[in-house]
Design an enzyme around this catalytic site. Structure first.
Site, PDB file in Angstrom:
ATOM      1  N   ASP A  35       4.249 -14.827  -3.224  1.00  0.00           N
ATOM      2  CA  ASP A  35       5.445 -15.165  -2.624  1.00  0.00           C
ATOM      3  C   ASP A  35       5.640 -14.986  -1.078  1.00  0.00           C
ATOM      4  OD1 ASP A  35       8.157 -15.319  -2.194  1.00  0.00           O
ATOM      5  OD2 ASP A  35       8.842 -13.662  -3.358  1.00  0.00           O
TER       6      ASP A  35
ATOM      7  N   GLU B 128     -11.064  -2.094  20.250  1.00  0.00           N
ATOM      8  CA  GLU B 128     -11.953  -1.326  19.184  1.00  0.00           C
ATOM      9  C   GLU B 128     -12.481  -2.582  18.590  1.00  0.00           C
ATOM     10  OE1 GLU B 128      -9.644  -0.411  15.626  1.00  0.00           O
ATOM     11  OE2 GLU B 128      -7.668  -0.437  16.718  1.00  0.00           O
TER      12      GLU B 128
ATOM     13  N   CYS C 286      -6.394   2.192  17.526  1.00  0.00           N
ATOM     14  CA  CYS C 286      -5.334   1.397  18.248  1.00  0.00           C
ATOM     15  C   CYS C 286      -4.566   2.189  19.291  1.00  0.00           C
ATOM     16  CB  CYS C 286      -4.329   1.000  17.136  1.00  0.00           C
ATOM     17  SG  CYS C 286      -4.850  -0.011  15.901  1.00  0.00           S
TER      18      CYS C 286
ATOM     19  N   THR D 162      -2.443  -8.840   7.851  1.00  0.00           N
ATOM     20  CA  THR D 162      -2.162  -8.233   8.825  1.00  0.00           C
ATOM     21  C   THR D 162      -3.102  -8.566  10.104  1.00  0.00           C
ATOM     22  OG1 THR D 162      -3.060  -6.317   8.351  1.00  0.00           O
ATOM     23  CG2 THR D 162      -1.012  -6.609   7.676  1.00  0.00           C
TER      24      THR D 162
ATOM     25  N   SER E  56      -3.606   4.700   5.135  1.00  0.00           N
ATOM     26  CA  SER E  56      -3.309   4.391   6.542  1.00  0.00           C
ATOM     27  C   SER E  56      -1.905   4.547   6.830  1.00  0.00           C
ATOM     28  CB  SER E  56      -3.771   3.334   7.030  1.00  0.00           C
ATOM     29  OG  SER E  56      -2.967   2.029   6.773  1.00  0.00           O
TER      30      SER E  56
ATOM     31  N   HIS F  71       3.391   1.555  17.336  1.00  0.00           N
ATOM     32  CA  HIS F  71       2.193   1.022  17.062  1.00  0.00           C
ATOM     33  C   HIS F  71       2.581   0.220  15.824  1.00  0.00           C
ATOM     34  CE1 HIS F  71      -1.329  -0.626  15.892  1.00  0.00           C
ATOM     35  NE2 HIS F  71      -1.613   0.213  15.033  1.00  0.00           N
TER      36      HIS F  71
ATOM     37  N   LYS G  56       9.007   2.279   8.887  1.00  0.00           N
ATOM     38  CA  LYS G  56       8.725   3.235   8.127  1.00  0.00           C
ATOM     39  C   LYS G  56       8.554   4.528   8.731  1.00  0.00           C
ATOM     40  CE  LYS G  56       5.892   0.604   4.751  1.00  0.00           C
ATOM     41  NZ  LYS G  56       6.377   0.819   3.213  1.00  0.00           N
TER      42      LYS G  56
ATOM     43  N   ASN H  33      -1.545  -7.950  14.232  1.00  0.00           N
ATOM     44  CA  ASN H  33      -1.859  -6.823  14.582  1.00  0.00           C
ATOM     45  C   ASN H  33      -2.853  -7.070  15.644  1.00  0.00           C
ATOM     46  OD1 ASN H  33      -2.575  -4.303  15.237  1.00  0.00           O
ATOM     47  ND2 ASN H  33      -3.508  -3.684  12.998  1.00  0.00           N
TER      48      ASN H  33
ATOM     49  N   SER I 104      -5.858   4.956  14.062  1.00  0.00           N
ATOM     50  CA  SER I 104      -6.473   5.659  12.845  1.00  0.00           C
ATOM     51  C   SER I 104      -7.671   6.449  13.060  1.00  0.00           C
ATOM     52  CB  SER I 104      -7.065   4.236  11.803  1.00  0.00           C
ATOM     53  OG  SER I 104      -5.846   3.668  11.261  1.00  0.00           O
TER      54      SER I 104
END
Ligand code: COA
Length: 408
Positions: free
Chosen positions: A33, A83, A115, A156, A205, A237, A246, A280, A312
């Site tokens: 979806d 990276e 990142c 992503t 992560s 980021h 979040k 990303n 990360s």
């Protein structure tokens, strides 16, 4: 004008790829979806690099308009953060240095910490300018984000480069002290040298990022940083744009604020516009958020922006910037929108072929497929050496005269 003790971003420009894959196409292919992509992770499309594009071509395309506007006088350092490095030894910035015709009296170096690398580059640049305010530093953050096909991270992916000119008396954003910093040894995302695609523990992560938000903010306040309410907006980021939401809710909670969704939208709403359609871009992501904010906000003169850079592994940094009077005259809003609008949509089969395309590793003489219409391209691989060229094609900016670079 700003005084000499003010150091920060004097100019900012970004570039992205030739191609774009809409998430509607990805969703149809995967039988998912599309709401999961649009609403669940906040992504609408992803930039896809052509076979003759990479971090060097994007980095040069991002930096060329800056050199065109300001010249290269005073630039004695180029720091290239990435990276998705193309060489274990040679700095990608040397190819860009050559393509842009920068003077030989320059130090060029590449930086890596997932990142977060571009923020380290920015802070090192600020330090160099404080040591000698006559100098300017060109910071380039460029990445191609690549996960395994059919893995959760696939949706992503993305690619972009941001170039920033750091100097005294900045025209856009003053970078403030202090910074809050945080390091924790975690394996949430990594890419061993023998792999082209990154490995990621998705939920880990997210958790590691949220802990890093708390840790870097805690240090920021202990170092005498500003209160949360002093910020007009926050650039996070954005491995996917919902992550910024979040993270911000986590920060509000941690600071004892009620999580008011209207406030969250106000604090972040303008920062996701570019990342939601580019995907990303790893090191570039947080500065793409800044570009989107500056390009869209009515007027941020004198307002404070909070930056949360996460890489990360993991390292994070929270710091503040103050928007400088007159900044709007120096923005590149039209060029940024054009960089996004000019991408050619590809279907799933073409995207998959590009994803699977690998440069020959036999040391032979190979021309790269001519696909990009951007200003710089990877022309060939000869005896394991990358050969770049200026195409005369473009992204709306005039470029230095044609030159070919190995770069050596
Ligand atoms: N409509 C709306 N939302 C939907 C939905 C739908 N039809 N289907 C799922 N969702 C929501 C889920 O509820 C979830 O939201 P939540 O996170 O708020 O709970 C979100 O979409 C993602 O769903 P999930 O099942 O967790 O997706 P996934 O298992 O495919 O993984 C990531 C998502 C982000 C973890 C994965 O893409 C990933 O690992 N990405 C790489 C992240 C990264 O690069 N990290 C390193 C740098 S920080």
């Amino acid at each position: 004008m700003a005084n000499d003790s003010a150091v920060g971003l004097h100019d900012l420009s970004f570039a992205t790829t030739e191609f774009v894959l809409p998430h509607t196409v990805l969703a149809a292919e995967k039988g998912v979806d599309v709401g999961k992509y649009h609403k669940g992770i906040g992504q609408w499309s992803m930039s896809v690099a052509a076979a003759d594009e990479d971090i060097v071509t994007m980095g040069a395309a991002a930096a060329a308009p800056i050199i065109e506007r300001h010249g290269s006088d005073g630039i004695r350092t180029v720091i290239f953060a990435t990276e998705s490095s193309i060489d274990q030894s040679k700095a990608a910035g040397i190819y860009v240095h050559s393509l842009l015709g920068l003077p030989s009296a320059t130090r060029v170096v590449e930086l890596k910490q997932a990142c977060y690398g571009a923020t380290a580059a920015l802070q090192f640049a600020v330090g160099l300018v404080r040591r000698d305010p006559a100098q300017r530093v060109l910071v380039i953050a460029a990445d191609v984000s690549k996960y395994d096909l059919d893995s959760p991270g696939e949706a992503t992916q993305g690619a972009a480069a941001v170039a920033m000119l750091v100097g005294a008396g900045p025209a856009l954003v003053r970078i403030e002290e202090p910074s809050g910093v945080y390091t924790a040894d975690v394996m949430d995302f990594w890419r061993p040298n023998y792999r082209d695609t990154a490995l990621v523990e998705g939920q880990e992560s997210i958790g590691a990022y949220l802990l890093a938000v708390e840790g870097s903010w805690k240090d920021y306040t202990e170092q005498g940083g500003r209160a949360l309410d002093e910020f007009a907006a926050f650039c996070y980021h954005q491995p996917f744009t919902k992550m910024a939401y979040k993270a911000h809710r986590q920060l509000l909670n941690y600071c004892g604020h009620a999580v008011d969704e209207e406030r969250v939208g106000r604090d972040l709403g303008l920062t996701t516009a570019y990342n939601s359609v580019v995907g990303n871009s790893y090191t570039a992501s947080v500065y793409l958020a800044l570009a989107a904010l500056l390009d869209q906000a009515d007027d941020l003169t004198g307002r404070r922006i909070g930056f949360l850079s996460y890489g990360s592994g993991s390292v994070a940094e929270f710091f503040a910037g103050t928007v400088v009077p007159g900044y709007r005259e120096h923005l590149r809003t039209e060029a940024h929108r054009e960089a996004i609008a000019r991408r050619e949509p590809v279907d799933y089969a073409r995207y998959r072929a590009l994803h699977e395309y690998a440069l020959p590793a036999d040391g032979g003489d190979h021309r790269a497929p001519a696909q990009t219409t951007g200003p710089y391209r990877l022309a060939a691989l000869r005896g394991h050496k990358r050969v770049y060229e200026t195409t005369g094609g473009g992204r709306g900016a005039s470029r230095p005269s044609a030159r070919t670079s190995t770069a050596g």
